[in-house]
Motif scaffolding. Structure first.
Motif, PDB file in Angstrom:
ATOM      1  N   SER A  91      -1.970  -8.990   5.190  1.00  0.00           N
ATOM      2  CA  SER A  91      -1.601  -8.312   6.436  1.00  0.00           C
ATOM      3  C   SER A  91      -1.306  -6.842   6.194  1.00  0.00           C
ATOM      4  N   LEU A  92      -0.701  -6.531   5.062  1.00  0.00           N
ATOM      5  CA  LEU A  92      -0.365  -5.145   4.745  1.00  0.00           C
ATOM      6  C   LEU A  92      -1.622  -4.334   4.474  1.00  0.00           C
ATOM      7  N   LEU A  93      -2.608  -4.930   3.809  1.00  0.00           N
ATOM      8  CA  LEU A  93      -3.860  -4.232   3.558  1.00  0.00           C
ATOM      9  C   LEU A  93      -4.577  -3.945   4.869  1.00  0.00           C
ATOM     10  N   PHE A  94      -4.435  -4.849   5.840  1.00  0.00           N
ATOM     11  CA  PHE A  94      -5.050  -4.634   7.145  1.00  0.00           C
ATOM     12  C   PHE A  94      -4.256  -3.640   7.995  1.00  0.00           C
ATOM     13  N   GLY A  95      -3.092  -3.203   7.505  1.00  0.00           N
ATOM     14  CA  GLY A  95      -2.337  -2.166   8.191  1.00  0.00           C
ATOM     15  C   GLY A  95      -1.171  -2.629   9.016  1.00  0.00           C
TER      16      GLY A  95
END
Length: 333
Positions: A177-181
């Protein structure tokens, strides 16, 4: 599976009270279902089932998770995965093979009465199929909870909605989720506040990770965080052998991201995966609308069709009703 960047994130996890989570939240539906199906089982690994042999572990998990959300003034929207990107096909095939092996091992363990091994293999064989998802959506409808079918990855859709300000945060156990922003990721929203880890039952509390804190703390950009993820491996690639999160951070900061792949994985082009994380396909035309809980619908579905205890279901619904004092969700928020 998610991305193995826990070592980078440990210093940026913050424990939060349920009271701090009031408001709207985008739930990674597939991730939640996988949790329920792997954990809500009999000691020998057998999932909960109704009299017709239909699995109901996920329905139990969803029902009690949603009522806990409502009691804590959380308005969830569930996001379900759409079509995976083409470069995820290899990962999906590997998962299917591992699950097939686990299913065989599970049956063998059951035959010899090895309940410990049976439970472990049963969890490894867990599948979230269309029947599971369809049943979940039907129950969510009776609970008045909106659902969205993502164009591709559910985590990407949830992150977009959070970045767009339509929800306060994303809920998932995976760090993708963090990589997706996702600006704010919340984990460990378990109803029991307990989790079994390596045979031990431990107490877990909700925790949040702010993407801005992580990026500022490590002195990197979101694009560089994505590069770190690709180096250690994501759902879309296997990563570079022997490279963990801390080593990946050093590689990215030294500007040797592409060079590392050229030297170690020359046949793999990380650019499409990186672009997918940066600009994933998402639906922008969604609408969010919560409605009152259909008590008769919930009882008929869970008790009439799937053999749940009517007394228990009604007691939980009464608990929500006492809190609200009305028939709609309006009084809860």
């Amino acid at each position: 599976m998610g991305v193995a960047i826990r070592d980078l994130i440990s210093d940026y996890k913050t424990s939060v009270d349920w009271a701090d989570l009031r408001g709207t939240a985008a739930v990674d539906g597939n991730n939640a279902l996988y949790q329920f199906l792997t954990t809500i089982r009999q000691p020998d690994g057998t999932p909960l089932m109704d009299r017709e042999g239909r699995v109901t572990s996920h329905l139990s998990g969803i029902f009690f998770r949603i009522t806990t959300f409502l009691e804590n003034n959380i308005k969830p929207v569930f996001i379900f995965d759409g079509a995976p990107p083409e470069f995820k096909s290899e990962t999906l095939e590997q998962r299917r093979e591992r699950k097939a092996v686990a299913e065989t091992a599970y049956r063998q363990a059951v035959e010899v009465g090895d309940t410990v091994s049976a439970f472990r293999h049963a969890r490894a064989a867990t599948r979230v199929d269309e029947t599971i998802i369809a049943g979940t959506k039907e129950l969510l409808g009776y609970m008045g909870i909106p659902c969205i079918d993502a164009m591709s990855e559910g985590e990407a859709q949830a992150a977009y909605m959070a970045m767009n300000g339509d929800v306060r945060y994303s809920i998932s156990q995976d760090y993708d989720s963090l990589l997706f922003g996702a600006p704010r990721l919340v984990r460990n929203l378990t109803v029991s506040r307990k989790r079994k880890v390596r045979g031990r039952v431990i107490t877990v509390n909700p925790e949040e990770i702010l993407l801005s804190d992580l990026l500022d703390g490590k002195g990197i950009t979101r694009e560089e965080l994505i590069e770190i993820g690709i180096l250690v491996g994501t759902d879309f690639n296997s990563g570079v052998k022997g490279v963990g999160a801390k080593t990946a951070l050093k590689i990215v900061k030294s500007g040797k991201f592409y060079e590392t792949f050229e030297e170690n994985e020359p046949e793999f082009d990380p650019a499409p995966v990186k672009e997918f994380f940066l600009n994933p396909p998402v639906s922008k035309g969604y609408s969010l609308s919560w409605s009152h809980v259909d008590r008769e619908g919930v009882v008929s579905y869970l008790c009439g069709r799937h053999d749940f205890s009517e007394d228990r279901v009604n007691s939980v619904l009464e608990r929500i009703g006492v809190k609200s004092g009305q028939k709609t969700l309006d009084s809860w928020f």
